[in-house]
Design a protein around this motif. Structure first.
Motif, PDB file in Angstrom:
ATOM      1  N   PHE A 126      21.775 -54.800  -1.180  1.00 22.97           N
ATOM      2  CA  PHE A 126      21.293 -53.978   0.000  1.00 22.97           C
ATOM      3  C   PHE A 126      19.922 -54.717   0.499  1.00 22.97           C
ATOM      4  O   PHE A 126      19.842 -54.970   1.751  1.00 22.97           O
ATOM      5  N   GLN A 127      18.926 -54.944  -0.413  1.00 25.29           N
ATOM      6  CA  GLN A 127      17.814 -55.550  -0.016  1.00 25.29           C
ATOM      7  C   GLN A 127      17.761 -56.971   0.659  1.00 25.29           C
ATOM      8  O   GLN A 127      17.241 -57.132   1.727  1.00 25.29           O
ATOM      9  N   LEU A 128      18.823 -57.765  -0.062  1.00 22.07           N
ATOM     10  CA  LEU A 128      18.778 -58.973   0.648  1.00 22.07           C
ATOM     11  C   LEU A 128      19.423 -58.923   1.923  1.00 22.07           C
ATOM     12  O   LEU A 128      19.254 -59.597   2.975  1.00 22.07           O
ATOM     13  N   CYS A 129      20.568 -58.116   2.282  1.00 19.72           N
ATOM     14  CA  CYS A 129      20.961 -57.938   3.315  1.00 19.72           C
ATOM     15  C   CYS A 129      19.926 -57.212   4.519  1.00 19.72           C
ATOM     16  O   CYS A 129      20.207 -57.637   5.632  1.00 19.72           O
ATOM     17  N   ALA A 130      19.244 -56.369   3.850  1.00 20.24           N
ATOM     18  CA  ALA A 130      18.220 -55.843   4.846  1.00 20.24           C
ATOM     19  C   ALA A 130      17.219 -56.716   5.318  1.00 20.24           C
ATOM     20  O   ALA A 130      16.827 -56.794   6.552  1.00 20.24           O
ATOM     21  N   GLN A 131      16.681 -57.680   4.507  1.00 20.35           N
ATOM     22  CA  GLN A 131      15.924 -58.493   4.701  1.00 20.35           C
ATOM     23  C   GLN A 131      16.403 -59.553   5.765  1.00 20.35           C
ATOM     24  O   GLN A 131      15.750 -59.963   6.775  1.00 20.35           O
ATOM     25  N   TYR A 132      17.796 -59.880   5.502  1.00 24.71           N
ATOM     26  CA  TYR A 132      18.272 -61.028   6.460  1.00 24.71           C
ATOM     27  C   TYR A 132      18.395 -60.252   7.757  1.00 24.71           C
ATOM     28  O   TYR A 132      18.105 -60.949   8.970  1.00 24.71           O
ATOM     29  N   PHE A 133      19.152 -59.076   8.002  1.00 24.32           N
ATOM     30  CA  PHE A 133      19.339 -58.441   9.248  1.00 24.32           C
ATOM     31  C   PHE A 133      17.804 -58.099  10.050  1.00 24.32           C
ATOM     32  O   PHE A 133      17.784 -58.339  11.173  1.00 24.32           O
ATOM     33  N   THR A 134      16.879 -57.930   9.087  1.00 26.58           N
ATOM     34  CA  THR A 134      15.511 -57.585   9.798  1.00 26.58           C
ATOM     35  C   THR A 134      14.842 -58.914  10.508  1.00 26.58           C
ATOM     36  O   THR A 134      14.375 -59.125  11.361  1.00 26.58           O
ATOM     37  N   GLN A 135      15.174 -60.009   9.797  1.00 26.06           N
ATOM     38  CA  GLN A 135      14.644 -61.508  10.088  1.00 26.06           C
ATOM     39  C   GLN A 135      15.581 -61.878  10.971  1.00 26.06           C
ATOM     40  O   GLN A 135      15.157 -62.407  12.114  1.00 26.06           O
ATOM     41  N   TRP A 136      16.787 -61.222  11.305  1.00 29.63           N
ATOM     42  CA  TRP A 136      17.588 -61.679  12.401  1.00 29.63           C
ATOM     43  C   TRP A 136      17.251 -61.020  13.482  1.00 29.63           C
ATOM     44  O   TRP A 136      17.863 -61.592  14.716  1.00 29.63           O
ATOM     45  N   GLU A 137      16.550 -59.812  13.544  1.00 26.36           N
ATOM     46  CA  GLU A 137      16.396 -59.184  14.705  1.00 26.36           C
ATOM     47  C   GLU A 137      15.243 -59.591  15.473  1.00 26.36           C
ATOM     48  O   GLU A 137      14.996 -59.232  16.571  1.00 26.36           O
ATOM     49  N   ASN A 138      14.544 -60.820  15.050  1.00 26.20           N
ATOM     50  CA  ASN A 138      13.684 -61.437  15.699  1.00 26.20           C
ATOM     51  C   ASN A 138      12.468 -60.846  16.437  1.00 26.20           C
ATOM     52  O   ASN A 138      12.124 -60.597  17.460  1.00 26.20           O
ATOM     53  N   HIS A 139      11.782 -60.102  15.420  1.00 23.13           N
ATOM     54  CA  HIS A 139      10.424 -59.193  15.694  1.00 23.13           C
ATOM     55  C   HIS A 139       9.158 -59.988  15.903  1.00 23.13           C
ATOM     56  O   HIS A 139       9.144 -61.014  15.354  1.00 23.13           O
ATOM     57  N   ALA A 140       8.626 -59.447  17.007  1.00 23.97           N
ATOM     58  CA  ALA A 140       7.438 -60.337  17.240  1.00 23.97           C
ATOM     59  C   ALA A 140       6.254 -60.465  16.459  1.00 23.97           C
ATOM     60  O   ALA A 140       5.437 -61.285  16.254  1.00 23.97           O
ATOM     61  N   HIS A 141       6.016 -59.146  15.767  1.00 26.16           N
ATOM     62  CA  HIS A 141       4.777 -59.008  14.932  1.00 26.16           C
ATOM     63  C   HIS A 141       5.137 -58.507  13.547  1.00 26.16           C
ATOM     64  O   HIS A 141       6.284 -57.864  13.228  1.00 26.16           O
ATOM     65  N   HIS A 142       4.296 -58.584  12.672  1.00 26.17           N
ATOM     66  CA  HIS A 142       4.437 -58.266  11.178  1.00 26.17           C
ATOM     67  C   HIS A 142       4.479 -56.832  11.171  1.00 26.17           C
ATOM     68  O   HIS A 142       5.468 -56.034  10.391  1.00 26.17           O
ATOM     69  N   SER A 143       4.046 -56.116  12.141  1.00 27.45           N
ATOM     70  CA  SER A 143       4.128 -54.414  11.966  1.00 27.45           C
ATOM     71  C   SER A 143       5.577 -53.754  12.412  1.00 27.45           C
ATOM     72  O   SER A 143       5.848 -53.051  11.505  1.00 27.45           O
ATOM     73  N   SER A 144       6.087 -54.422  13.444  1.00 27.94           N
ATOM     74  CA  SER A 144       7.521 -54.130  13.909  1.00 27.94           C
ATOM     75  C   SER A 144       8.358 -54.556  12.784  1.00 27.94           C
ATOM     76  O   SER A 144       9.278 -53.883  12.303  1.00 27.94           O
ATOM     77  N   TYR A 145       8.138 -55.733  12.216  1.00 23.34           N
ATOM     78  CA  TYR A 145       9.159 -56.304  11.159  1.00 23.34           C
ATOM     79  C   TYR A 145       9.023 -55.426   9.963  1.00 23.34           C
ATOM     80  O   TYR A 145      10.074 -54.959   9.274  1.00 23.34           O
ATOM     81  N   ASN A 146       7.813 -54.925   9.244  1.00 23.57           N
ATOM     82  CA  ASN A 146       7.681 -54.105   8.384  1.00 23.57           C
ATOM     83  C   ASN A 146       8.131 -52.702   8.534  1.00 23.57           C
ATOM     84  O   ASN A 146       8.826 -52.081   7.648  1.00 23.57           O
ATOM     85  N   SER A 147       8.047 -52.331   9.759  1.00 25.06           N
ATOM     86  CA  SER A 147       8.532 -51.032   9.885  1.00 25.06           C
ATOM     87  C   SER A 147      10.013 -50.888   9.942  1.00 25.06           C
ATOM     88  O   SER A 147      10.851 -49.811   9.510  1.00 25.06           O
ATOM     89  N   SER A 148      10.639 -51.849  10.653  1.00 21.33           N
ATOM     90  CA  SER A 148      12.095 -51.896  10.623  1.00 21.33           C
ATOM     91  C   SER A 148      12.683 -52.091   8.920  1.00 21.33           C
ATOM     92  O   SER A 148      13.598 -51.460   8.713  1.00 21.33           O
ATOM     93  N   LEU A 149      11.892 -52.951   8.125  1.00 20.99           N
ATOM     94  CA  LEU A 149      12.443 -53.073   6.961  1.00 20.99           C
ATOM     95  C   LEU A 149      12.226 -51.872   6.156  1.00 20.99           C
ATOM     96  O   LEU A 149      12.849 -51.689   5.109  1.00 20.99           O
ATOM     97  N   THR A 150      11.206 -51.202   6.324  1.00 20.98           N
ATOM     98  CA  THR A 150      10.906 -49.917   5.565  1.00 20.98           C
ATOM     99  C   THR A 150      11.736 -48.836   5.779  1.00 20.98           C
ATOM    100  O   THR A 150      12.236 -48.366   4.888  1.00 20.98           O
ATOM    101  N   LEU A 151      12.244 -48.725   7.136  1.00 22.65           N
ATOM    102  CA  LEU A 151      13.229 -47.657   7.268  1.00 22.65           C
ATOM    103  C   LEU A 151      14.419 -47.939   6.663  1.00 22.65           C
ATOM    104  O   LEU A 151      15.303 -47.166   6.301  1.00 22.65           O
ATOM    105  N   LYS A 152      14.801 -48.991   6.785  1.00 25.81           N
ATOM    106  CA  LYS A 152      16.071 -49.465   6.165  1.00 25.81           C
ATOM    107  C   LYS A 152      16.025 -49.363   4.394  1.00 25.81           C
ATOM    108  O   LYS A 152      17.183 -48.777   4.088  1.00 25.81           O
TER     109      LYS A 152
END
Length: 747
Positions: free
Chosen positions: A321-347
């Motif tokens: 699941f961690q690998l899939c979560a990282q892939y999908f979060t990267q796929w979402e194309n977040h502009a900033h590290h804060s939004s990227y980390n927030s999305s990955l943290t919630l997942k």
């Protein structure tokens, strides 16, 4: 050594490859390494490479000249001013603060890793153009680390303030320690309540549950204001406005595509959550029922099999699941590290919360109310594979079957023993395991295990030393390097040894620390009504965790790269969600399991006729260890229907508690805003600084038509003639006093 950062550059892989591939990789590494040095030198940085800890591993030491640092400071303050951030951290004096080590490191790191369009050099580890750059890290400050460790080991906690932690490690780490300290202090109140109810109260007390829910809501709303005040003191309020963009971000990507991609990840997350739910439910049924009924060979050891299954299956599912979560979060194309980390943290938190809370939930809402019936269902299923649907069939004597002698050799098929197989204190045992045993294990993993692994690595390295006659060709290469005299002498050699040792350490990630505290908050708020001692264990554990985190950051992991932030991010929303969930679970648990003979649960008179709902209530209490009574399966299954009706009522009570939570939260949020935010010293100081900056800005424009004094009292004393020269006669004559005097004369 005046070194700001160290770049770990891996020229060759550790795996064995052909000679041609080795030459190709060496040629690629030579080109990329030369480009790295040219990029750093072009940016005005000093860079030099040294050998790492193995063949093909290089450490590039980077230093930023003071003049370039001053330019970075000016550029950042201009950006902060345009974005509405305070130019300097708020202080009581008008003098500007000296540049803290964390600010210097943050500026230099942002300059190295930011994309060129944001004013950086674009050296980002893991990007396609810098795939040989493993990481960029800063070295530990030994003097501060020793002082920090000494402060915690000698109980001089106050000697190292949040400000000093911020100066060394940045706002992100300082905010975490401030949260941990504030949360630990806030646990004193529920700890006192828990001790009182443990000795003088009962489990599932409505009063205790109400107080716990109110505390959880109050803490979340208090911290919501508290972190804003801390960000004002640190000068980072609104820092998300000036955050640099990620190197992987595609600016041409449409916003609606990113939203669709975020929605596309929801079914995947739900699918993994359903799979985890099914897996843990199966392990729960196997552990709670099957292992209790097995009487065959090795039955004493069969009880360990659920733990083995959990250790083998659950971590692997979480890793996938961690690998899939990282892939999908990267796929979402977040502009900033804060939004990227927030999305990955919630997942990730969804999985973490399921693993942590699914066991107590199954015990509270499945095992306790339906345990006896489910035990009989499992007995019948194991006996002849047929599950009856009526109470009379369920209570039938299973030993009448011809298969009874064969089945009885391995399974307990006596239906009358189902209730004796249940564990009345299962939920309490789980709470003890989660709040005490798991905390001890986590402390060992954070402090003791790294020492053990380091000793094993040192022993294996010493055993492979060629001087003992057991070394390989790779070991000989390393020995030649270690015996080689450094050009800078002994001081440089010690410095390089420190750098190589820190390069081998893992990177610090604040996610695990926040996750541990939020999960603990959930145990206290959601399930402590069944056993009031978790709030007592939590602050004791947190005091130990404060020390273990200090050791972990200073000894076992790399120095954290400073990050400017003004909030704990998605963890605040996770705390708010758990406080809402606490209102639901506590109301349902109290309605289900509160002893009805207590006046605080009901005022009905038990002297009259007893309804089916009340009878099921009495059974639930007896299952929880209060008093003995007959089973709920009664004749014709009336008890089962009453149990279903009771659970529906518990659901309605939980929904009512949800609405009550919204009202209480709104009231507490308003009170916290008035008490802590409005008129606070941090807010007043921020407003004064903003006013001063604006006045200086207006003066710099020139030709200002309105003069304002420094106290903000309005116009300065200006002559009437200067205000309006053309209307002197009109403005010189006032009739107000004459008219008032005329009224007195007429009277």
């Amino acid at each position: 050594m005046d070194v700001d950062f160290v770049i770990s550059f891996r020229a060759s892989k550790k795996t064995s490859i052909s000679k041609k591939q080795t030459k190709d990789e060496a040629r690629k590494a030579e080109i990329q390494y030369s480009r790295l040095l040219e990029t750093l030198s072009y940016g005005g940085l000093k860079a030099v490479g040294r050998r790492g800890d193995s063949l093909g591993h290089l450490l590039v030491f980077v230093s930023c000249p003071d003049k370039l640092v001053q330019n970075l400071i000016i550029r950042e303050r201009q950006s902060d001013f345009l974005s509405g951030l305070p130019v300097t951290p708020i202080t009581n004096s008008n003098e500007s603060m000296p540049l803290a080590p964390s600010d210097r490191l943050r500026l230099v790191h942002a300059y190295i890793t930011s994309i060129p369009s944001d004013g950086g050099l674009g050296v980002t580890p893991g990007s396609p153009e810098w795939d040989l750059v493993e990481s960029i890290f800063c070295l530990h400050d030994k003097s501060f680390n020793e002082q920090w460790i000494h402060a915690w080991t000698t109980s001089k906690i106050a000697s190292v303030s949040d400000g000093r932690i911020r100066d060394q490690f940045g706002e992100s780490v300082a905010l975490y320690f401030s949260f941990l300290d504030s949360y630990t202090r806030a646990l004193v109140l529920p700890a006192m309540i828990g001790i009182s109810f443990y000795f003088f109260g009962t489990s599932y007390s409505p009063i205790y549950s109400i107080l716990t829910v109110l505390w959880s809501i109050g803490f979340v709303e208090w911290w919501r204001v508290r972190e804003r005040l801390i960000s004002l003191r640190f000068g980072t309020r609104g820092s998300f406005r000036v955050e640099k963009r990620r190197a992987q971000y595609d600016p041409k990507f449409s916003w609606w595509k990113r939203e669709l991609r975020m929605l596309a990840s929801v079914p995947v997350i739900l699918g993994f959550a359903a799979l985890l739910f099914a897996l843990m439910t199966g392990i729960f049924v196997f552990e709670a029922f099957v292992t209790q009924l097995y009487t065959g060979p090795g039955h004493k050891f069969i009880s360990f099999s659920p733990t083995v299954l959990f250790v083998i299956l659950v971590p692997r599912l979480v890793a996938v699941f961690q690998l899939c979560a990282q892939y999908f979060t990267q796929w979402e194309n977040h502009a900033h590290h804060s939004s990227y980390n927030s999305s990955l943290t919630l997942k990730t938190f969804i999985f973490t919360a399921l693993i942590a809370y699914l066991g107590p939930a199954l015990s509270a809402f499945v095992y306790v109310p339906f345990g006896e019936g489910l035990m009989r269902i499992v007995q019948v299923w194991l006996f002849n594979g047929i599950v009856p649907h009526t109470g009379s069939q369920m209570n039938a004597n299973l030993t009448d079957s011809s298969q009874a002698p064969q089945k009885a050799e391995f399974w307990d098929v006596d239906a009358s023993s189902a209730e004796t197989k249940l564990n009345p204190g299962r939920l309490k045992d789980q709470m003890f395991a989660y709040t005490v045993t798991n905390q001890i294990v986590n402390t060992f993993v954070e402090i003791g295990l790294p020492y053990v692994l380091r000793k094993i690595t040192a022993f294996r390295t010493k055993k492979a030393d060629p001087s003992n006659g057991t070394g390989s060709s790779l070991g000989k290469k390393k020995v030649v390097f270690e015996d080689e005299k450094e050009k800078g002498g002994q001081a440089e050699k010690e410095f390089l040894d420190q750098a190589r040792a820190e390069a081998a350490l893992p990177e610090y990630d604040v996610f695990g620390d926040y996750s541990e505290m939020v999960i603990q908050f959930g145990y206290v708020a959601l399930w402590s009504t069944s056993w009031p001692l978790p709030p007592v264990m939590a602050p004791l554990n947190n005091l130990l965790k404060l020390s273990s985190d200090v050791f972990k950051i200073t000894v076992h992991e790399r120095r954290p790269t400073p990050v400017r932030t003004d909030t704990i991010g998605p963890w605040l929303e996770a705390l708010a969600f758990l406080s809402w969930l606490a209102a639901l679970t506590n109301s349902a648990l109290v309605y289900l399991f509160c002893p009805r003979e207590h006046s605080q649960c009901t005022s009905s008179d038990f002297g009259g006729s007893e309804s089916a709902i009340e009878r099921v209530h009495r059974h639930l209490v007896s299952t929880a260890g209060k008093e003995g009574i007959d089973g709920i399966w009664g004749e014709h299954g009336k008890g089962l229907g009453a149990t279903k009706e009771l659970l529906v009522m518990a659901l309605l009570v939980a929904l009512a508690a949800s609405h009550g939570y919204l009202i209480v939260r709104s009231i507490m949020r308003h009170i916290m805003e008035r008490l802590l935010w409005k008129g606070s010293e941090e807010v007043k100081e921020r407003e004064r600084d903003e006013r001063m900056v604006k006045e200086v800005f207006l003066k710099g424009l020139g030709g200002v038509g309105v003069e304002v004094d420094m106290d903000g009292n309005g116009f300065k004393n200006v002559s009437v003639a200067d205000r309006n020269v053309e209307g002197v006669g009109f403005w010189d004559h006032d009739e107000g006093m004459d008219e008032i005097n005329r009224i007195s004369k007429e009277a």
